[in-house]
Design a protein around this motif. Structure first.
Motif, short mmCIF file in Angstrom:
data_model
loop_
_atom_site.label_atom_id
_atom_site.label_comp_id
_atom_site.label_asym_id
_atom_site.label_seq_id
_atom_site.Cartn_x
_atom_site.Cartn_y
_atom_site.Cartn_z
N ASP A 69 -6.62 103.05 -46.80
CA ASP A 69 -7.01 102.23 -45.64
C ASP A 69 -8.22 101.37 -45.99
O ASP A 69 -8.66 101.34 -47.14
CB ASP A 69 -7.23 103.09 -44.40
CG ASP A 69 -8.46 103.99 -44.47
OD1 ASP A 69 -9.21 103.92 -45.46
OD2 ASP A 69 -8.67 104.76 -43.52
N GLU A 70 -8.79 100.69 -45.00
CA GLU A 70 -9.91 99.77 -45.24
C GLU A 70 -11.18 100.46 -45.70
O GLU A 70 -12.08 99.83 -46.24
CB GLU A 70 -10.18 98.92 -43.99
CG GLU A 70 -10.68 99.70 -42.80
CD GLU A 70 -9.56 100.31 -41.97
OE1 GLU A 70 -9.89 101.06 -41.02
OE2 GLU A 70 -8.38 100.09 -42.24
N ASN A 71 -11.30 101.78 -45.53
CA ASN A 71 -12.47 102.54 -45.97
C ASN A 71 -12.22 103.29 -47.27
O ASN A 71 -12.96 104.20 -47.62
CB ASN A 71 -12.89 103.54 -44.89
CG ASN A 71 -13.43 102.86 -43.67
OD1 ASN A 71 -14.08 101.83 -43.77
ND2 ASN A 71 -13.15 103.42 -42.51
N ASP A 72 -11.14 102.96 -47.98
CA ASP A 72 -10.74 103.61 -49.23
C ASP A 72 -10.39 105.08 -49.06
O ASP A 72 -10.55 105.88 -49.97
CB ASP A 72 -11.81 103.46 -50.32
CG ASP A 72 -11.84 102.06 -50.89
OD1 ASP A 72 -10.79 101.38 -50.85
OD2 ASP A 72 -12.91 101.64 -51.40
#
Length: 75
Positions: A69-72
């Motif tokens: 996701d966008e936060n790794d």
């Protein structure tokens, strides 16, 4: 022991977790790729100014995946 990032169930922050066990790899249609689940133990983590979340529970999480996701964090 390998570490992965997961979301804490108590505070909802992205935290490090230690992988305890790894399950079989499975194909997932939603990400058009493979993912592997396993049991992890959440490490103690900070949640703000001089405050620590003491939730170090074990939980089932994705330990290997073709998608992040966008936060790794693996999803």
């Amino acid at each position: 022991m390998p570490e992965v990032y997961v979301y804490c169930k108590t505070c909802g922050k992205k935290v490090k977790a230690v992988v305890l066990t790894v399950h079989e790899k499975e194909y997932d249609e939603s990400i058009q790729g493979y993912r592997r689940t396993g049991m992890v133990r959440v490490l103690e983590h900070n949640i703000g100014f001089r405050k620590t979340c003491s939730d170090t529970s074990q939980m089932k999480a994705i330990v290997s995946s073709d998608s992040k996701d966008e936060n790794d964090v693996l999803n």
